[in-house]
Scaffold this motif. Structure first.
Motif, PDB file in Angstrom:
ATOM      1  N   PHE A   1     -15.925  -6.087 -12.556  1.00  0.00           N
ATOM      2  CA  PHE A   1     -15.652  -4.689 -12.229  1.00  0.00           C
ATOM      3  C   PHE A   1     -16.900  -3.989 -11.703  1.00  0.00           C
ATOM      4  O   PHE A   1     -16.812  -3.110 -10.850  1.00  0.00           O
ATOM      5  CB  PHE A   1     -15.036  -3.960 -13.420  1.00  0.00           C
ATOM      6  N   ALA A   2     -18.064  -4.364 -12.198  1.00  0.00           N
ATOM      7  CA  ALA A   2     -19.306  -3.798 -11.666  1.00  0.00           C
ATOM      8  C   ALA A   2     -19.469  -4.190 -10.200  1.00  0.00           C
ATOM      9  O   ALA A   2     -19.893  -3.374  -9.369  1.00  0.00           O
ATOM     10  CB  ALA A   2     -20.502  -4.275 -12.491  1.00  0.00           C
ATOM     11  N   TYR A   3     -19.108  -5.438  -9.858  1.00  0.00           N
ATOM     12  CA  TYR A   3     -19.178  -5.872  -8.458  1.00  0.00           C
ATOM     13  C   TYR A   3     -18.227  -5.048  -7.596  1.00  0.00           C
ATOM     14  O   TYR A   3     -18.561  -4.651  -6.486  1.00  0.00           O
ATOM     15  CB  TYR A   3     -18.821  -7.351  -8.322  1.00  0.00           C
ATOM     16  N   LYS A   4     -17.017  -4.808  -8.090  1.00  0.00           N
ATOM     17  CA  LYS A   4     -16.025  -4.053  -7.311  1.00  0.00           C
ATOM     18  C   LYS A   4     -16.487  -2.628  -7.025  1.00  0.00           C
ATOM     19  O   LYS A   4     -16.065  -2.032  -6.037  1.00  0.00           O
ATOM     20  CB  LYS A   4     -14.683  -4.035  -8.037  1.00  0.00           C
ATOM     21  N   ASN A   5     -17.355  -2.092  -7.870  1.00  0.00           N
ATOM     22  CA  ASN A   5     -17.851  -0.726  -7.685  1.00  0.00           C
ATOM     23  C   ASN A   5     -19.180  -0.666  -6.949  1.00  0.00           C
ATOM     24  O   ASN A   5     -19.814   0.377  -6.914  1.00  0.00           O
ATOM     25  CB  ASN A   5     -17.970  -0.039  -9.051  1.00  0.00           C
ATOM     26  N   ASN A   6     -19.604  -1.780  -6.371  1.00  0.00           N
ATOM     27  CA  ASN A   6     -20.881  -1.848  -5.670  1.00  0.00           C
ATOM     28  C   ASN A   6     -20.621  -2.254  -4.223  1.00  0.00           C
ATOM     29  O   ASN A   6     -20.179  -3.377  -3.963  1.00  0.00           O
ATOM     30  CB  ASN A   6     -21.785  -2.856  -6.375  1.00  0.00           C
ATOM     31  N   GLU A   7     -20.899  -1.367  -3.292  1.00  0.00           N
ATOM     32  CA  GLU A   7     -20.609  -1.631  -1.885  1.00  0.00           C
ATOM     33  C   GLU A   7     -21.439  -2.752  -1.287  1.00  0.00           C
ATOM     34  O   GLU A   7     -21.090  -3.271  -0.226  1.00  0.00           O
ATOM     35  CB  GLU A   7     -20.809  -0.357  -1.060  1.00  0.00           C
ATOM     36  N   SER A   8     -22.519  -3.138  -1.943  1.00  0.00           N
ATOM     37  CA  SER A   8     -23.364  -4.195  -1.389  1.00  0.00           C
ATOM     38  C   SER A   8     -23.051  -5.562  -2.008  1.00  0.00           C
ATOM     39  O   SER A   8     -23.809  -6.512  -1.827  1.00  0.00           O
ATOM     40  CB  SER A   8     -24.842  -3.854  -1.581  1.00  0.00           C
ATOM     41  N   VAL A   9     -21.913  -5.665  -2.715  1.00  0.00           N
ATOM     42  CA  VAL A   9     -21.507  -6.928  -3.340  1.00  0.00           C
ATOM     43  C   VAL A   9     -20.041  -7.202  -3.021  1.00  0.00           C
ATOM     44  O   VAL A   9     -19.213  -6.296  -3.043  1.00  0.00           O
ATOM     45  CB  VAL A   9     -21.692  -6.886  -4.874  1.00  0.00           C
ATOM     46  N   ILE A  10     -19.753  -8.469  -2.736  1.00  0.00           N
ATOM     47  CA  ILE A  10     -18.368  -8.919  -2.560  1.00  0.00           C
ATOM     48  C   ILE A  10     -18.154 -10.092  -3.511  1.00  0.00           C
ATOM     49  O   ILE A  10     -18.905 -11.068  -3.490  1.00  0.00           O
ATOM     50  CB  ILE A  10     -18.077  -9.400  -1.124  1.00  0.00           C
ATOM     51  N   ASP A  11     -17.132 -10.009  -4.348  1.00  0.00           N
ATOM     52  CA  ASP A  11     -16.762 -11.062  -5.296  1.00  0.00           C
ATOM     53  C   ASP A  11     -15.535 -11.762  -4.720  1.00  0.00           C
ATOM     54  O   ASP A  11     -14.487 -11.137  -4.540  1.00  0.00           O
ATOM     55  CB  ASP A  11     -16.456 -10.418  -6.645  1.00  0.00           C
TER      56      ASP A  11
END
Length: 177
Positions: A52-62
């Motif tokens: 969920f932290a990744y989903k809320n970070n525009e510089s990360v794609i999971d």
């Protein structure tokens, strides 16, 4: 971002909630995580919180690597340090889980990711790193055209022990060479 990357046999798509149960199993397999900065005993809650932290970070794609025909999850890719202005991204984590290792899935997934960033997104640079001693990863990355850049000393820790990371990159011109 709505990413869906198709290769011959794979569909690499954004992670959905149901994928986390696979990640927990894979990320607690000592053989698979031998060369990852993942502490032992990761719980379902740890993996979901991280996701969920990744989903809320525009510089990360999971992303989840799946079999195209069946949709079965086969592995995971995390892209970070996505810099649209500099046209740069980092393949922060890539793995194939369970009994799917050693079948060329990781190679095909990396080829799909590289095609996406260089051909579709027009990026200039893609980077990655690997634990010193992970000769299998090093050979794969070099075979795809990644170039050694150096070593980041004590760049990550796993269960309280620090490890060096070998840094590699590929430039757009190298991809198309």
């Amino acid at each position: 971002m709505g990413i869906a990357i198709e290769t011959d046999v794979l569909l690499i798509r954004e992670t959905v909630f149901d994928d986390y149960r696979y990640y927990v199993e894979w990320e607690n397999d000592p053989e698979m995580t031998r060369y990852f900065a993942l502490d032992k005993g990761r719980t379902y809650e740890d993996v979901v919180t991280e996701g969920f932290a990744y989903k809320n970070n525009e510089s990360v794609i999971d992303l989840t690597i799946t079999e195209k025909d069946t949709g079965e999850p086969l592995g995971r890719i995390i892209i970070s340090r996505i810099e649209p202005h500099y046209k740069s991204a980092d393949i922060t984590k890539i793995y194939v889980g369970g009994n799917n290792r050693g079948q060329g899935i990781g190679t095909e997934a990396l080829q799909g990711i590289l095609h996406y960033f260089f051909c579709e997104m027009g990026y200039e640079r893609v980077t990655l790193d690997y634990f010193t001693g992970n000769t299998r990863a090093a050979a794969l990355y070099r075979s795809l055209g990644f170039v050694d850049e150096g070593v980041a000393r004590n760049a990550c820790s796993k269960d309280g022990v620090y490890y060096d990371l070998n840094l590699m990159s590929m430039l757009r011109s190298e991809y198309f060479a």
